[in-house]
Design an enzyme around this catalytic site. Structure first.
Site, PDB file in Angstrom:
ATOM      1  CB  SER B 101      -6.690  49.319  16.556  1.00  0.00           C
ATOM      2  OG  SER B 101      -8.022  49.905  16.558  1.00  0.00           O
ATOM      3  CG  ASP B 245      -9.103  53.114  19.615  1.00  0.00           C
ATOM      4  OD1 ASP B 245      -8.933  54.298  19.269  1.00  0.00           O
ATOM      5  OD2 ASP B 245      -8.950  52.171  18.877  1.00  0.00           O
ATOM      6  CG  ASP B 247      -6.248  53.334  15.649  1.00  0.00           C
ATOM      7  OD1 ASP B 247      -7.235  53.223  16.641  1.00  0.00           O
ATOM      8  OD2 ASP B 247      -6.628  53.086  14.739  1.00  0.00           O
ATOM      9  CG  ASP B 249     -10.331  53.339  15.506  1.00  0.00           C
ATOM     10  OD1 ASP B 249      -9.824  53.136  16.821  1.00  0.00           O
ATOM     11  OD2 ASP B 249     -10.301  52.411  14.690  1.00  0.00           O
TER      12      ASP B 249
END
Lengths: 463, 452
Positions: B101, B245, B247, B249
């Site tokens: 993340s 970010d 990933d 999310d």
């Protein structure tokens, strides 16, 4: 006592997947290999490939991850034979490779075989170092920005076949009508390409390579040849039949009359053809292989060196000689290494050598085999408590005397021909995978029933 | 005072560690085999972000899942929410996202999803970790071994169509917004370009959308890390700027002047857009701004508060059948009509929808939100000192409302203090908020003194 389902040794890692051989073993062993191999300045990749077993997918993933984590670039050749991997290592100047596949073992097995910079199997010294790293589990994992990269290449078989075409006179060998039992292994892929691209007309059975279904055991011996291959030869009017194990490093055969050829005869047959052309005069084989090999070698001025049973012993025996001194190495399982494709067990090369021999002699296979003197071999097995093995071997030495003794792998005793008795020998050794004593004896001429019986009685008295 | 660095963490949402010495291939494979054993033989969806270690970890994950007898569906490089949507939509046994993340590039992590595409809850995680510790894995034999298939297109399409079914796409497309994008060269890089141009007809000005390149900035999208986006928005005259970010999310937003909005205000705008369309209540964590309460009150809805952590918010949302939720401070917007997960694409869609509906610039929309001053900080604490520290804070600040469900939240009319320990590190985080800037500053300084 149950069969051991995991074998970790100098030869590598082998076992029944999910029942002995697990993903954890694969990760640790491949991490050890990645640590063992130097990181080449050239960034030449480590070459990997696999046979079609389904479990090979799982093994491949673990091998890739471990090699990338130890900083190696990886070149995945997909489903190929071990010799194709070795060929690619040579061609690309790779630091080494891993062949994923359990060769002549049943479909439930799988294995990792490790290859070094010279594309040969690791020497005992190298394999010992690898095992030490594995047992210590101290691996050289690189930081995130030095990890290796993965690439794929599906042209490796073509490059291998191109070199094979240069080594053999394909023009001349194409005319043979040959049936092949692929045992659902990698030979199927090679032979199909030879048919499509080089104009051969191999008739293939058990050529599907789905990795789940295996028509029968891939053991390369006369018994397996008799199952499906031999009965097809005459109806198809073929001049020979060949059977390959799953990664096509071993071969077994049948004559044009549909007779399975004893696995013991394959190596002498190949030696008979190769020795006159070879530069070297040394023939390496193991202690259990037929005495016919000595007789054939002698015809061509060759000398036989016998090593303990197993690939590792053959590798070590080979490394004692300069290149060019050894003509070929092999054993009664149809695994043969040639000087012209150095130090590779390659069933495809064995097959082409035999076809070349048929072309040169202008004789059918059965006629060539008929020129060899008769040797009769008897084999037996006795389960035995491991603790009693040294005692057994010592008592055999006391009981059976008068011959030349070799104790490098169990006990082998050789008696030369006398006025009253033909040349004969026996070899008693312990199997690598099970607590079983194997008894082999051979005599030039008729079977040595008396010797065999007294050996078996003696061994059984310890069980 | 020395604080141990946690280079491997078995934590709230999965397992995270520094690649190399800590997050090793063998550990990754063992965990994945434990997961495959836990969810049972069947399809497991696997995807990853763009970290350099992603490929190495991916193969270890595939190895573990195959060893457990699972069929692996490799969806390649995709945002985490896209993977979660796909797990749920295709009735897979579960999923694994390979992403750390917002953490720095030397980290990687495995995030485990159950059959609903949700982060495994505390109890599921406990069972999984037990299986791992006991090494009680299913070991598939050759005949039951499954393979790997790849599915690179369908998941993205499915996700975007779901997101866009809740906004007026035609109205957004007609406006042809000029949009800035900073995808940190992460998993969102290619999907976000497609989302904004192909689906929403924006005039896109993008930086850091090359998944083959390293992260060009701190991975967490915060006002202080998004200088390049601000500059891009100003120089190209964008209507709005988005930052993700690695990933995909989390979302941060810059207004048309290039100023990066406070993440709580972004959540507030998304909540406003959502509540204007749909019935239902709101769930946020304890550290999220009171601006959410004000917005919810405008729509006559309730707000439920939970401990910090996506899983906590999601579980409460399911219980309350909330229509939207999130965690303000970290840029997470959760819209369950698409999937119970933080999803930057919902945020982008809601903000563009709000702009299209109102015809107003972002400064104007944000300007209409109730104004609060928020300050946050953190200090490392010595192991064992936490309880005493909390007690001291509680004794020093006498508040009419005290919430101890996650650290300590002290609430007065018009301002609050929240002090809590990080879930992943021995760090004390504190946040204050007030309608008055002077009061916020004063509170912040006092709390900081206690914590130091």
């Amino acid at each position: 006592m149950s069969t051991r389902a995991l074998r970790i040794s100098h030869v590598g890692l082998r076992g029944i997947v999910g029942n002995g051989l697990t993903a954890a073993h694969i990760l640790d062993f491949a991490s050890a290999f990645g640590t063992f191999l130097d990181l080449p300045a050239t960034r030449a990749p480590v070459v990997i490939g696999r046979d079609p077993r389904l479990s090979g997918l799982m093994l491949r993933e673990g091998v890739i991850s471990a090699l990338l984590a130890t900083g190696h670039d990886v070149l995945d050749l997909g489903v190929v034979s071990t010799p194709v991997i070795q060929h690619a290592i040579h061609r690309l100047g790779s630091p080494g490779g891993i062949s994923i596949g359990a060769s002549h073992n049943e479909g439930s097995w799988n294995a990792l075989k490790f290859l070094g910079r010279d594309a040969a199997y690791l020497s005992t010294a190298q394999a010992t170092e690898l095992l030490d790293i594995y047992h210590l589990r101290k691996f050289r994992f690189v930081p995130f920005n030095e990890l290796g990269a993965l690439s794929r290449d599906n042209t490796a078989i073509d490059a291998y076949l191109a070199d094979l075409a240069a080594a053999f006179d394909f023009e001349r060998l194409r005319k043979f009508r040959v049936v092949v039992d692929c045992c659902n292994g990698t030979s199927s892929l090679l032979l199909q390409r030879l048919n499509e691209q080089y104009g051969f007309s191999f008739i293939l059975i058990n050529a599907a390579t789905d990795g789940r279904h295996f028509a029968h055991s891939p053991a390369t011996n006369a018994r397996t040849v008799a199952l499906q291959l031999a009965p097809l030869i005459q109806p198809l009017q073929a001049q020979a039949g060949f059977l390959f194990d799953v990664d096509s490093d071993r071969v077994a055969l049948a004559t044009e009359q549909g007779e399975p050829v004893s696995e013991e005869l394959v190596f002498p047959l190949v030696a008979d053809h190769c020795l006159p052309q070879a530069e070297g005069r040394v023939v390496i084989t193991n202690l259990s292989t037929t005495g016919l090999i000595e007789e054939i070698a002698a015809r061509h001025g060759g000398r036989v060196l016998r090593a303990p049973v197993g690939r590792q012993a053959a590798i070590d025996a080979l490394s004692a000689f300069r290149p060019g001194q050894v003509a070929l190495a092999g054993e009664g399982t149809g695994a043969i290494m040639f000087a012209r494709f150095p130090y590779i067990y390659d069933g495809i090369v064995s097959m082409f050598t035999i076809l070349e021999m048929l072309a040169a002699r202008q004789q059918p296979l059965s006629a060539i085999l008929a020129t060899y003197p008769r040797y009769s071999m008897l084999k037996g097995e006795v389960p035995l408590a491991t603790t009693r093995i040294p005692e057994l071997l010592m008592s055999l030495q006391e009981e059976f005397t008068g011959g030349t003794m070799d104790m490098s792998d169990g006990l082998r005793m050789d008696w030369p021909q006398t006025m009253t008795q033909p040349q004969r020998w026996f070899h008693v050794r312990v199997a690598q995978t099970e607590p079983i004593v194997r008894v082999i004896c051979e005599q030039r001429g008729a079977p040595p029933h008396d010797l065999f019986q007294s050996l078996m009685d003696h061994v059984r008295s310890f069980s | 005072m020395s604080v141990r660095e946690h280079k491997l963490k078995v934590g709230v949402s999965g397992v995270r560690g520094v690649v190399g010495e800590f997050l090793t291939p063998a550990l990754t494979t063992a965990l994945s085999q434990a997961f495959g054993t836990y969810v049972g033989r069947g399809r497991v969806i696997v995807g990853r972000d763009t970290r350099p270690s992603g490929e190495m970890i991916l193969h270890a994950v595939r190895c573990g899942l195959l060893a457990a007898g699972c069929e692996v569906v490799d969806v390649g490089i995709l945002p985490t929410p896209t993977i979660q949507v796909y797990v749920a939509a295709t009735k897979a046994q579960g999923g694994i996202a390979i992403t750390a993340s917002h953490n720095p590039p030397e980290y990687n992590a495995l995030k485990f999803f159950n059959a609903q595409g949700l982060f495994c809850n505390t109890y599921e995680r406990g069972e999984l970790i037990d299986l791992w510790h006991q090494s009680s894995f299913h070991h598939a034999q050759n005949a039951e071994m499954r393979g790997v298939t790849t599915e690179l297109v369908a998941p993205k399409k499915l996700h975007f169509e779901r997101v866009l079914s809740h906004v007026d796409v035609e109205r957004i497309r007609r406006r042809r917004f000029r949009v800035g994008l900073d995808a940190v060269n992460g998993a969102g890089s290619l999907p976000s370009v497609e989302f904004l141009t192909e689906y929403l007809n924006c005039e896109l000005h993008a930086i850091a959308v090359d998944p083959a390149k390293p992260f060009p900035r701190v991975a967490e999208p915060r006002p202080d890390t998004l200088g390049d986006l601000s500059k891009l928005v100003r120089e190209t005259g964008c209507d709005i700027g988005f930052a993700q970010d690695p990933d995909g999310d989390r979302l941060a937003v810059a207004d048309e002047t290039g100023r990066v909005l406070d993440n709580d205000d972004v959540l507030a705008l998304a909540v406003d857009a959502c509540l204007a369309r749909l019935p239902g209540d709101v769930v946020v964590n304890l550290t999220t701004s009171s601006v959410i309460d004000d917005i919810a009150a405008r729509h006559n809805r309730r707000v439920f508060r939970t401990p910090v952590g996506e899983a906590n918010v999601v579980e409460r949302m399911q219980r309350a059948k909330a229509v939207i939720g999130g965690e303000g401070s970290n840029g997470g917007i959760i819209f369950p009509a698409v999937q119970y997960c933080r999803d930057s694409y919902n945020g982008m869609a809601f903000l563009l929808d709000l702009m299209a509906a109102s015809g107003e610039p972002v400064t104007k929309l944000a300007g209409r939100l109730p104004q609060y001053t928020r300050m946050a900080g953190s200090v490392a604490y010595q192991h064992g000192r936490l309880a005493a520290l909390m007690q001291a804070v509680e004794d020093a600040f006498i508040a009419p409302h005290v919430d101890r469900s996650d650290g300590l939240k002290l609430i007065w009319p018009g301002h609050w203090i929240h002090v809590r320990s990080s879930n992943t590190e021995p760090i004390l985080r504190f946040a204050v908020e007030s309608t008055s800037e002077a009061e916020a500053r004063a509170l912040f300084e006092r709390v900081k003194e206690f914590a130091a």
